[in-house]
Scaffold this active site. Sequence first.
Site, PDB file in Angstrom:
ATOM      1  N   THR A 194     -25.014 -35.548 113.133  1.00  0.00           N
ATOM      2  CA  THR A 194     -23.581 -35.187 112.561  1.00  0.00           C
ATOM      3  C   THR A 194     -23.313 -36.145 111.507  1.00  0.00           C
ATOM      4  O   THR A 194     -22.910 -37.156 111.632  1.00  0.00           O
ATOM      5  CB  THR A 194     -22.652 -34.960 113.778  1.00  0.00           C
ATOM      6  OG1 THR A 194     -23.280 -34.396 114.899  1.00  0.00           O
ATOM      7  CG2 THR A 194     -21.212 -34.400 113.216  1.00  0.00           C
ATOM      8  N   PRO A 195     -23.574 -35.865 110.165  1.00  0.00           N
ATOM      9  CA  PRO A 195     -23.476 -36.773 109.082  1.00  0.00           C
ATOM     10  C   PRO A 195     -22.109 -37.291 108.912  1.00  0.00           C
ATOM     11  O   PRO A 195     -22.001 -38.577 108.783  1.00  0.00           O
ATOM     12  CB  PRO A 195     -24.015 -36.276 107.761  1.00  0.00           C
ATOM     13  CG  PRO A 195     -24.011 -34.640 108.057  1.00  0.00           C
ATOM     14  CD  PRO A 195     -24.099 -34.457 109.629  1.00  0.00           C
ATOM     15  N   GLY A 249     -28.208 -42.691 114.861  1.00  0.00           N
ATOM     16  CA  GLY A 249     -27.426 -42.927 115.745  1.00  0.00           C
ATOM     17  C   GLY A 249     -25.940 -42.942 115.147  1.00  0.00           C
ATOM     18  O   GLY A 249     -25.852 -44.234 114.357  1.00  0.00           O
ATOM     19  N   ASN A 306     -18.301 -55.077 126.599  1.00  0.00           N
ATOM     20  CA  ASN A 306     -19.240 -55.061 127.781  1.00  0.00           C
ATOM     21  C   ASN A 306     -19.166 -56.171 128.512  1.00  0.00           C
ATOM     22  O   ASN A 306     -19.672 -56.284 129.621  1.00  0.00           O
ATOM     23  CB  ASN A 306     -20.533 -54.881 127.243  1.00  0.00           C
ATOM     24  CG  ASN A 306     -21.117 -56.119 126.736  1.00  0.00           C
ATOM     25  OD1 ASN A 306     -20.523 -56.971 126.088  1.00  0.00           O
ATOM     26  ND2 ASN A 306     -22.615 -56.001 126.600  1.00  0.00           N
ATOM     27  N   LYS A 332     -16.593 -48.507 128.721  1.00  0.00           N
ATOM     28  CA  LYS A 332     -16.637 -49.693 127.654  1.00  0.00           C
ATOM     29  C   LYS A 332     -15.319 -49.682 126.833  1.00  0.00           C
ATOM     30  O   LYS A 332     -14.907 -50.713 126.175  1.00  0.00           O
ATOM     31  CB  LYS A 332     -17.902 -49.736 126.715  1.00  0.00           C
ATOM     32  CG  LYS A 332     -19.028 -50.342 127.476  1.00  0.00           C
ATOM     33  CD  LYS A 332     -20.337 -50.260 126.835  1.00  0.00           C
ATOM     34  CE  LYS A 332     -21.592 -50.808 127.523  1.00  0.00           C
ATOM     35  NZ  LYS A 332     -22.754 -50.888 126.657  1.00  0.00           N
ATOM     36  N   THR A 370     -19.834 -51.235 132.127  1.00  0.00           N
ATOM     37  CA  THR A 370     -20.945 -50.337 131.651  1.00  0.00           C
ATOM     38  C   THR A 370     -20.344 -48.956 131.591  1.00  0.00           C
ATOM     39  O   THR A 370     -19.420 -48.559 131.709  1.00  0.00           O
ATOM     40  CB  THR A 370     -22.230 -50.526 132.334  1.00  0.00           C
ATOM     41  OG1 THR A 370     -23.449 -49.784 131.854  1.00  0.00           O
ATOM     42  CG2 THR A 370     -22.041 -50.063 134.052  1.00  0.00           C
TER      43      THR A 370
HETATM   44  P1  ATR Z   1     -23.684 -43.726 123.143  1.00  0.00           P
HETATM   45  O1  ATR Z   1     -22.501 -44.267 123.737  1.00  0.00           O
HETATM   46  O2  ATR Z   1     -24.969 -43.660 123.953  1.00  0.00           O
HETATM   47  O3  ATR Z   1     -23.916 -43.847 121.722  1.00  0.00           O
HETATM   48  P2  ATR Z   1     -22.425 -41.415 122.273  1.00  0.00           P
HETATM   49  O4  ATR Z   1     -21.168 -42.030 121.667  1.00  0.00           O
HETATM   50  O5  ATR Z   1     -22.298 -40.225 122.896  1.00  0.00           O
HETATM   51  O6  ATR Z   1     -23.298 -41.950 123.161  1.00  0.00           O
HETATM   52  O7  ATR Z   1     -23.408 -40.837 120.989  1.00  0.00           O
HETATM   53  C1  ATR Z   1     -24.962 -40.420 121.211  1.00  0.00           C
HETATM   54  C2  ATR Z   1     -25.381 -40.542 119.702  1.00  0.00           C
HETATM   55  O8  ATR Z   1     -26.750 -39.960 120.157  1.00  0.00           O
HETATM   56  C3  ATR Z   1     -25.077 -39.808 118.557  1.00  0.00           C
HETATM   57  O9  ATR Z   1     -25.320 -40.169 117.224  1.00  0.00           O
HETATM   58  C4  ATR Z   1     -25.520 -38.302 118.681  1.00  0.00           C
HETATM   59  O10 ATR Z   1     -25.531 -37.562 117.495  1.00  0.00           O
HETATM   60  P3  ATR Z   1     -24.151 -36.640 117.115  1.00  0.00           P
HETATM   61  O11 ATR Z   1     -23.306 -37.418 116.874  1.00  0.00           O
HETATM   62  O12 ATR Z   1     -25.037 -35.801 116.133  1.00  0.00           O
HETATM   63  O13 ATR Z   1     -23.932 -35.896 118.262  1.00  0.00           O
HETATM   64  C5  ATR Z   1     -26.876 -38.793 118.996  1.00  0.00           C
HETATM   65  N1  ATR Z   1     -27.669 -37.487 119.950  1.00  0.00           N
HETATM   66  C6  ATR Z   1     -27.903 -37.357 121.142  1.00  0.00           C
HETATM   67  N2  ATR Z   1     -28.787 -36.548 121.220  1.00  0.00           N
HETATM   68  C7  ATR Z   1     -29.571 -36.343 120.098  1.00  0.00           C
HETATM   69  C8  ATR Z   1     -30.557 -35.637 119.738  1.00  0.00           C
HETATM   70  N3  ATR Z   1     -31.252 -34.635 120.607  1.00  0.00           N
HETATM   71  N4  ATR Z   1     -30.944 -35.648 118.419  1.00  0.00           N
HETATM   72  C9  ATR Z   1     -30.302 -36.544 117.511  1.00  0.00           C
HETATM   73  N5  ATR Z   1     -29.280 -37.116 117.657  1.00  0.00           N
HETATM   74  C10 ATR Z   1     -28.830 -37.066 119.224  1.00  0.00           C
END
Ligand code: ATR
Length: 271
Positions: free
Chosen positions: A153-154, A127, A87, A66, A62
């Site tokens: 972030t597109p 996401g 995982n 990962k 976890t």
């Molecule tokens: P995880 O392993 O949980 O996926 P990560 O790789 O850090 O963690 O990815 C977090 C995701 O949540 C990303 O898609 C992030 O968007 P960005 O790529 O634009 O950063 C998204 N995310 C986190 N907080 C957010 C928020 N408040 N609103 C919209 N998207 C969010």
Amino acid sequence: MTDRYAVVGNPVAHSKSPLIHAEFARQTGQDLSYTALLAPLDGFARTVQEFRQAGGKGLNVTVPFKQEAWRLATRLTERAQLAQAVNTLKFEDGGILGDNTDGAGLVRDITSNLGFAIRGKKILLMGAGGAARGVILPLLKQYPALFAIANRTPDKAHELAQLFLPHGDISSGEYGSLAGCHFDLVINATSSSLSGELPPLPGGVFSPGSLAYDMMYGKGLTPFLQFAQTHGAAQLADGLGMLVEQAAESFFLWRGVRPDTAPVREMLKTL
Ligand code: ATR
């Protein structure tokens, strides 16, 4: 001798995996132990090797290890290869098999437990981080009619769409580009709930009869599920079912036996 398994993470004390696997073992009569293993942030590989040398048979992995587990594995399943995250580790003669059961767990929860057929439906995945990436291939393999990824972030969404192109067509963009679009299944794979936030999702995205699924879980409805409820989603689900199903997939990989997840889900709901 009792076979040893564990979940390795940092932090890991909060993990429900020991409880879930103890219940699976009891139910299926498998002779195994399953504990929580705290690895130092700079000592993941060492912790894994020590556990293996002490007779360990496999590990769940976890946060935040990962990706490191993905690099450590000597053999990967296709779904783990594409997820770039592992995982589940299974120690084999001469090597370590790395798998990623998150996506299969999500799909099983949606299709079997919630009774929602994905085939032919329009899916929106919110996401583009590690959690999102881990579930894309198993979702595509259900043959949805349309698959879209939206991300704050597109560019990260576009990258994922490119990467998975050989496995299916994915449209990608920012949340604003979803105005006027409708989906049957909307999955939140962002970490926004952790900060009590919500991605800027247009309210009209939920088709009649749609399912809103949050991969996070906790007490009560997450901010995303509250939003979905007030904007017309017909069915709401949090990630507790996925948690139990991904554990069952790991258990099956290790032991070749599929446990009954329903009583374990019920048990966790009462905690
Ligand atoms: P995880 O392993 O949980 O996926 P990560 O790789 O850090 O963690 O990815 C977090 C995701 O949540 C990303 O898609 C992030 O968007 P960005 O790529 O634009 O950063 C998204 N995310 C986190 N907080 C957010 C928020 N408040 N609103 C919209 N998207 C969010």
